[in-house]
Scaffold this motif. Structure first.
Motif, PDB file in Angstrom:
ATOM      1  N   GLY A  41       0.846  -1.546  -0.374  1.00 58.40           N
ATOM      2  CA  GLY A  41       0.486  -0.283  -0.169  1.00 58.40           C
ATOM      3  C   GLY A  41       0.919   1.974   0.022  1.00 58.40           C
ATOM      4  O   GLY A  41       0.013   2.274  -0.025  1.00 58.40           O
ATOM      5  N   ARG A  42       2.162   1.213  -0.085  1.00 58.17           N
ATOM      6  CA  ARG A  42       2.811   2.009  -0.275  1.00 58.17           C
ATOM      7  C   ARG A  42       2.781   3.282  -1.551  1.00 58.17           C
ATOM      8  O   ARG A  42       2.871   2.637  -2.495  1.00 58.17           O
ATOM      9  CB  ARG A  42       4.702   2.333   0.169  1.00 58.17           C
ATOM     10  N   PRO A  43       3.213   4.310  -1.718  1.00 59.08           N
ATOM     11  CA  PRO A  43       3.293   5.266  -0.384  1.00 59.08           C
ATOM     12  C   PRO A  43       1.674   6.118  -0.590  1.00 59.08           C
ATOM     13  O   PRO A  43       2.116   7.299  -0.380  1.00 59.08           O
ATOM     14  CB  PRO A  43       4.690   5.564  -1.155  1.00 59.08           C
ATOM     15  N   VAL A  44       1.196   5.559  -0.325  1.00 60.07           N
ATOM     16  CA  VAL A  44       0.025   5.973  -0.163  1.00 60.07           C
ATOM     17  C   VAL A  44      -0.093   7.100   1.029  1.00 60.07           C
ATOM     18  O   VAL A  44      -0.910   8.332   0.858  1.00 60.07           O
ATOM     19  CB  VAL A  44      -1.457   4.949  -0.163  1.00 60.07           C
ATOM     20  N   PRO A  45       0.553   6.838   1.836  1.00 55.23           N
ATOM     21  CA  PRO A  45       0.490   7.746   3.534  1.00 55.23           C
ATOM     22  C   PRO A  45       1.256   8.853   2.795  1.00 55.23           C
ATOM     23  O   PRO A  45       0.901  10.107   3.283  1.00 55.23           O
ATOM     24  CB  PRO A  45       1.259   6.710   4.693  1.00 55.23           C
ATOM     25  N   MET A  46       2.552   8.802   2.258  1.00 54.81           N
ATOM     26  CA  MET A  46       3.404   9.841   1.166  1.00 54.81           C
ATOM     27  C   MET A  46       2.832  10.492   1.176  1.00 54.81           C
ATOM     28  O   MET A  46       2.614  12.398   0.812  1.00 54.81           O
ATOM     29  CB  MET A  46       4.579   8.804   0.855  1.00 54.81           C
ATOM     30  N   LEU A  47       2.015  10.141  -0.393  1.00 57.19           N
ATOM     31  CA  LEU A  47       1.365  10.877  -1.259  1.00 57.19           C
ATOM     32  C   LEU A  47       0.238  11.829  -1.025  1.00 57.19           C
ATOM     33  O   LEU A  47      -0.117  13.014  -1.051  1.00 57.19           O
ATOM     34  CB  LEU A  47       0.890  10.142  -2.415  1.00 57.19           C
ATOM     35  N   THR A  48      -0.653  11.127   0.540  1.00 61.75           N
ATOM     36  CA  THR A  48      -1.879  11.910   0.824  1.00 61.75           C
ATOM     37  C   THR A  48      -0.945  12.777   1.708  1.00 61.75           C
ATOM     38  O   THR A  48      -1.859  14.704   1.377  1.00 61.75           O
ATOM     39  CB  THR A  48      -2.595  11.069   1.459  1.00 61.75           C
ATOM     40  N   GLN A  49      -0.165  12.881   2.400  1.00 63.33           N
ATOM     41  CA  GLN A  49      -0.052  13.918   3.363  1.00 63.33           C
ATOM     42  C   GLN A  49       0.506  15.194   2.793  1.00 63.33           C
ATOM     43  O   GLN A  49       0.405  16.083   3.145  1.00 63.33           O
ATOM     44  CB  GLN A  49       1.276  13.153   4.023  1.00 63.33           C
ATOM     45  N   TYR A  50       1.661  14.721   1.283  1.00 66.59           N
ATOM     46  CA  TYR A  50       2.493  15.787   0.414  1.00 66.59           C
ATOM     47  C   TYR A  50       1.275  16.844  -0.033  1.00 66.59           C
ATOM     48  O   TYR A  50       0.741  18.250   0.196  1.00 66.59           O
ATOM     49  CB  TYR A  50       2.872  14.925  -0.577  1.00 66.59           C
ATOM     50  N   LEU A  51       0.220  16.016  -0.880  1.00 69.16           N
ATOM     51  CA  LEU A  51      -1.395  17.243  -1.141  1.00 69.16           C
ATOM     52  C   LEU A  51      -2.178  17.578   0.127  1.00 69.16           C
ATOM     53  O   LEU A  51      -2.361  18.673  -0.079  1.00 69.16           O
ATOM     54  CB  LEU A  51      -1.611  15.705  -2.042  1.00 69.16           C
ATOM     55  N   LEU A  52      -2.018  16.771   1.646  1.00 67.38           N
ATOM     56  CA  LEU A  52      -2.771  17.930   2.383  1.00 67.38           C
ATOM     57  C   LEU A  52      -2.145  19.205   2.860  1.00 67.38           C
ATOM     58  O   LEU A  52      -2.551  19.985   2.648  1.00 67.38           O
ATOM     59  CB  LEU A  52      -2.864  16.820   3.957  1.00 67.38           C
ATOM     60  N   ASN A  53      -0.676  18.283   2.713  1.00 59.54           N
ATOM     61  CA  ASN A  53      -0.208  19.830   3.280  1.00 59.54           C
ATOM     62  C   ASN A  53      -0.237  20.688   1.937  1.00 59.54           C
ATOM     63  O   ASN A  53       0.176  22.148   2.444  1.00 59.54           O
ATOM     64  CB  ASN A  53       1.562  18.863   3.107  1.00 59.54           C
ATOM     65  N   LYS A  54       0.344  20.927   0.732  1.00 65.47           N
ATOM     66  CA  LYS A  54       0.071  21.710  -0.594  1.00 65.47           C
ATOM     67  C   LYS A  54      -1.632  22.709  -0.139  1.00 65.47           C
ATOM     68  O   LYS A  54      -1.506  23.542  -0.479  1.00 65.47           O
ATOM     69  CB  LYS A  54       0.108  21.245  -1.748  1.00 65.47           C
ATOM     70  N   ALA A  55      -2.264  21.592   0.081  1.00 64.04           N
ATOM     71  CA  ALA A  55      -3.974  22.341   0.301  1.00 64.04           C
ATOM     72  C   ALA A  55      -3.738  23.578   1.526  1.00 64.04           C
ATOM     73  O   ALA A  55      -5.013  24.225   1.563  1.00 64.04           O
ATOM     74  CB  ALA A  55      -4.790  21.473   0.024  1.00 64.04           C
ATOM     75  N   GLY A  56      -2.782  22.963   2.772  1.00 66.32           N
ATOM     76  CA  GLY A  56      -3.004  23.995   3.800  1.00 66.32           C
ATOM     77  C   GLY A  56      -4.209  23.164   4.861  1.00 66.32           C
ATOM     78  O   GLY A  56      -4.324  22.960   4.908  1.00 66.32           O
TER      79      GLY A  56
END
Length: 495
Positions: free
Chosen positions: A480-495
């Motif tokens: 299931g990797r790297p779903v946690p990293m990618l989701t966190q990356y996009l959440l960070n971009k969204a602010g």
């Protein structure tokens, strides 16, 4: 599974099983103290007799005479000064494996009094949900004898009375969404190649769009790709009866004028190596060569659930790499969508051939704010980083740092490798603009060098997940990797 925050005071809580974490110093938390006192000091007696060592991943299940909790499960966390997200996940995974083998319907994880360095208390719940979901995940679709049904259907978290409820509830929401995304990714990866074909992935993307108003899906077939000039991608599917598909999923949660952040997934649903045929041993694992695409599906699933204020476009380059009379041959030259030509020296270096056209398509048709491709690209990455860390390369330091930070925060780590110009010469060809392999030295880097030639005008990063996307051996399966990293990356971009 239903996850929730337990806000009631300790004396008002009830569950079929309360999970009490303990460090190796065996100091009881306020919650553990309360449960101990209400259950005849059983925990104190166990601690005094040293019957439980509290090492990370250790557990001890106790029956309780208390009307509040039928069972008590002691969960070891190891040494407090070594406590980290990986330790927490290991411990929660072990605890969940015990709980699921009982008749427990409701479990309460009493996380109060535990601190995770560099994280707020809310992250304890988020990481726990990811571990619980991992423990409960079962792939038995093709087994006539199904796994026993787990009775556990609700898990709550008690994090103390002085926490920010909103932060914990948001963490629970994020953990649940990421867990859903990881499960989608695992299932797609675990499906056999005769089921999970490029067409299957295209239909899956259409279903996701049908079930989520914020997502739209477009699929380009081989005829359309040929008319555009995507001959590099099509060279990979030339030897297969299964047609290639270019799948585009668009999530529009931001302003209409906001440029999208693009995820590109390698979707080789089975990789025989083509004419450059792979050895037969472990070739069955080449069904996992679409785990980059699977991780993009999983991330889009999580994003659709969380609805962040950001525009995200997912592009899946899906094909099957097989040998037959029409298959691409070593020495063939193809023209990519960008117009650059490639001499194909090894048909088993096919991932970069589908990704390069997908990168160009993203640039030409979607005006990306950033672009990240995810691929099980090189065995060399496994030699370099093993199975614990994803390889990261790219042409933009800020984007690379954002991904590294997101991976660290999400406990889904990556490590950056160099992308110096000196490596580019290994791709020099006598007959075309470039060749598709650069020899054995620095194989992960030269593969990224190849892709970099199709991302010169974009903020681009490449994740090589060959070592982290699946596990071999007795417990074989997608991670299931790297779903946690990618989701966190996009959440960070969204602010």
């Amino acid at each position: 599974m239903k996850y929730s925050l337990e806000k009631r005071a300790l004396e008002k809580q009830q569950s079929d099983c309360i999970v009490l974490p303990l460090f190796e110093d065996l100091q009881l938390s306020p919650a553990a103290n309360y449960v101990d006192q209400s259950s005849g000091n059983n925990i104190t007696k166990i601690v005094e007799r040293k019957d439980f060592d509290a090492k990370a991943g250790s557990t001890m299940l106790l029956s309780s005479e208390s009307e509040q909790h039928t069972r008590i499960l002691l969960m070891g966390l190891g040494k407090q000064d070594a406590f980290n997200p990986a330790t927490l996940k290991k411990s929660v995974l072990a605890a969940t494996n015990v709980v699921k083998n009982t008749q427990t319907k409701t479990a309460l994880f009493a996380l109060s009094g535990i601190t995770l360095p560099d994280y707020s208390s809310a992250w304890l719940a988020r990481f726990s949900i990811e571990a619980i979901s991992d423990a409960l995940y079962v792939f038995d679709e093709f087994k006539t004898q199904k796994a026993d049904k787990v009775t556990l259907d609700a898990v709550s978290f008690y994090c103390g009375e002085d926490i920010d409820d909103a932060l914990v509830e948001q963490a629970i929401k994020e953990g649940s969404a990421i867990a859903s995304g990881v499960s989608v990714t695992k299932t797609l990866g675990n499906l056999p190649g005769n089921i999970c074909t490029p067409t299957y992935l295209a239909e899956k993307a259409k279903v996701i769009a049908k079930n989520n108003n914020a997502i739209s899906t477009t699929v380009l077939d081989e005829k359309k790709m040929a008319s555009l000039g995507m001959h590099s991608l099509l060279s990979v599917s030339a030897g297969s009866e299964e047609p290639a598909q270019l799948i585009v999923m668009e999530y529009k949660g931001g302003n209409a004028s906001d440029r999208p952040h693009i995820l590109v997934g390698k979707g080789i649903t089975f990789d025989s190596g083509g004419i450059s045929l792979k050895p037969g041993e472990a070739m069955d694992e080449m069904k996992y060569d679409m785990c980059g695409a699977a991780s993009v599906f999983g991330t889009m699933t999580a994003i659709a659930e969380l609805q962040p204020a950001i525009n995200v476009t997912a592009i899946i380059a899906a094909a099957e790499n097989m040998p037959d009379g029409k298959a691409t041959k070593p020495g063939d030259i193809v023209t990519t969508l960008s117009g650059q030509t490639v001499e194909i020296l090894n048909t088993d270096a096919e991932g970069r051939l589908v990704l390069c056209d997908a990168l160009t398509y993203a640039e030409q048709h979607h005006n990306p704010a950033s672009i990240v491709d995810i691929a099980t690209l090189t065995g060399a990455c496994i030699i370099a980083l093993g199975h614990h860390t994803t390889g990261l390369l790219g042409n933009d330091d800020s984007l690379a740092d954002e991904l590294l930070n997101a991976g660290t925060k999400a406990a889904d780590k990556a490590w950056r490798l160099p992308l110096f110009d000196e490596y580019q010469t290994q791709l020099d060809s006598n007959f075309a603009d470039m060749q598709n392999i650069g020899g054995r030295p620095a194989g992960t880097i030269t593969a990224a060098c190849f892709l970099s030639r199709f991302a010169k005008e974009m903020k681009w990063a490449h994740l090589d997940i060959a070592g982290t996307a699946w596990t071999s051996g007795k417990n074989k399966g997608a991670t299931g990797r790297p779903v946690p990293m990618l989701t966190q990356y996009l959440l960070n971009k969204a602010g």
